[in-house]
Design a protein around this motif. Structure first.
Motif, PDB file in Angstrom:
ATOM      1  N   ILE A  27      26.156  89.024  22.573  1.00 18.65           N
ATOM      2  CA  ILE A  27      25.282  89.020  21.401  1.00 18.65           C
ATOM      3  C   ILE A  27      25.908  88.261  20.229  1.00 18.65           C
ATOM      4  O   ILE A  27      25.246  87.987  19.237  1.00 18.65           O
ATOM      5  CB  ILE A  27      24.888  90.463  21.013  1.00 18.65           C
ATOM      6  CG1 ILE A  27      23.568  90.455  20.255  1.00 18.65           C
ATOM      7  CG2 ILE A  27      25.992  91.140  20.215  1.00 18.65           C
ATOM      8  CD1 ILE A  27      22.943  91.797  20.115  1.00 18.65           C
ATOM      9  N   ALA A  28      27.162  87.868  20.374  1.00 17.58           N
ATOM     10  CA  ALA A  28      27.877  87.186  19.288  1.00 17.58           C
ATOM     11  C   ALA A  28      27.600  85.681  19.295  1.00 17.58           C
ATOM     12  O   ALA A  28      28.512  84.858  19.314  1.00 17.58           O
ATOM     13  CB  ALA A  28      29.374  87.468  19.394  1.00 17.58           C
ATOM     14  N   HIS A  29      26.347  85.331  19.293  1.00 12.48           N
ATOM     15  CA  HIS A  29      25.909  83.938  19.259  1.00 12.48           C
ATOM     16  C   HIS A  29      24.597  83.914  18.489  1.00 12.48           C
ATOM     17  O   HIS A  29      23.740  84.784  18.684  1.00 12.48           O
ATOM     18  CB  HIS A  29      25.714  83.423  20.691  1.00 12.48           C
ATOM     19  CG  HIS A  29      25.349  81.986  20.761  1.00 12.48           C
ATOM     20  ND1 HIS A  29      24.076  81.541  20.533  1.00 12.48           N
ATOM     21  CD2 HIS A  29      26.108  80.889  21.009  1.00 12.48           C
ATOM     22  CE1 HIS A  29      24.053  80.232  20.661  1.00 12.48           C
ATOM     23  NE2 HIS A  29      25.276  79.811  20.947  1.00 12.48           N
ATOM     24  N   ARG A  30      24.431  82.946  17.628  1.00 11.23           N
ATOM     25  CA  ARG A  30      23.255  82.896  16.743  1.00 11.23           C
ATOM     26  C   ARG A  30      21.932  82.976  17.527  1.00 11.23           C
ATOM     27  O   ARG A  30      21.035  83.744  17.180  1.00 11.23           O
ATOM     28  CB  ARG A  30      23.310  81.634  15.901  1.00 11.23           C
ATOM     29  CG  ARG A  30      22.231  81.552  14.850  1.00 11.23           C
ATOM     30  CD  ARG A  30      22.397  80.353  13.947  1.00 11.23           C
ATOM     31  NE  ARG A  30      23.733  80.197  13.399  1.00 11.23           N
ATOM     32  CZ  ARG A  30      24.190  80.825  12.306  1.00 11.23           C
ATOM     33  NH1 ARG A  30      23.417  81.652  11.670  1.00 11.23           N
ATOM     34  NH2 ARG A  30      25.415  80.608  11.879  1.00 11.23           N
ATOM     35  N   SER A  31      21.803  82.198  18.580  1.00 10.31           N
ATOM     36  CA  SER A  31      20.546  82.199  19.344  1.00 10.31           C
ATOM     37  C   SER A  31      20.330  83.519  20.061  1.00 10.31           C
ATOM     38  O   SER A  31      19.218  84.054  20.079  1.00 10.31           O
ATOM     39  CB  SER A  31      20.531  81.055  20.359  1.00 10.31           C
ATOM     40  OG  SER A  31      20.505  79.816  19.697  1.00 10.31           O
ATOM     41  N   ARG A  32      21.384  84.053  20.681  1.00 15.30           N
ATOM     42  CA  ARG A  32      21.234  85.320  21.411  1.00 15.30           C
ATOM     43  C   ARG A  32      20.945  86.475  20.464  1.00 15.30           C
ATOM     44  O   ARG A  32      20.149  87.367  20.785  1.00 15.30           O
ATOM     45  CB  ARG A  32      22.463  85.574  22.272  1.00 15.30           C
ATOM     46  CG  ARG A  32      22.529  84.604  23.444  1.00 15.30           C
ATOM     47  CD  ARG A  32      23.579  84.956  24.451  1.00 15.30           C
ATOM     48  NE  ARG A  32      24.935  84.785  23.979  1.00 15.30           N
ATOM     49  CZ  ARG A  32      25.672  83.695  24.149  1.00 15.30           C
ATOM     50  NH1 ARG A  32      25.165  82.651  24.791  1.00 15.30           N
ATOM     51  NH2 ARG A  32      26.899  83.642  23.703  1.00 15.30           N
ATOM     52  N   LEU A  33      21.538  86.454  19.282  1.00 10.58           N
ATOM     53  CA  LEU A  33      21.233  87.491  18.293  1.00 10.58           C
ATOM     54  C   LEU A  33      19.773  87.379  17.852  1.00 10.58           C
ATOM     55  O   LEU A  33      19.077  88.388  17.729  1.00 10.58           O
ATOM     56  CB  LEU A  33      22.178  87.383  17.097  1.00 10.58           C
ATOM     57  CG  LEU A  33      22.032  88.451  16.022  1.00 10.58           C
ATOM     58  CD1 LEU A  33      22.228  89.856  16.603  1.00 10.58           C
ATOM     59  CD2 LEU A  33      23.030  88.203  14.904  1.00 10.58           C
TER      60      LEU A  33
END
Length: 102
Positions: A13-19
């Motif tokens: 979850i530590a990625h802008r798109s995945r968040l």
């Protein structure tokens, strides 16, 4: 939730798109959305979205269900709650009463 599972969820979850994907799926609720709709709403190209959803699925952050020809993705809240619980119990326990832990 064990440490390895927690690390997998947090790193996924530590990625802008995945968040952004996770936020959208939480907002739409348990029915979820098909990948095409996620792509359209977030402006993520389908090939990138597929990569992100696969990574999130591996970390159990999203679940999939088929309706006809569509695969709907929804947020797996148990996984994120498990990661939060792990952090609370293993990293934050006693932090409020211990000034040296701030």
């Amino acid at each position: 939730m064990d440490e390895d599972t927690t690390l997998l969820a947090l790193s996924a979850i530590a990625h802008r798109s995945r968040l952004a994907i996770f936020r959208l799926l939480v907002a739409v609720g348990p029915r979820g959305l098909p990948a095409k709709e996620i792509s359209a709403q977030l402006g993520i190209v389908p090939s990138s979205l597929s990569f992100h959803l696969k990574d999130m699925s591996r970390a159990n952050l999203v679940s999939r269900s088929r309706e006809g020809t569509f695969i709907y993705y929804s947020a797996a809240l148990d996984a994120i709650h498990g990661a939060i619980d792990f952090l609370t119990e293993n990293c934050l326990a006693g932090a409020a009463g211990n000034p040296s832990s701030r």
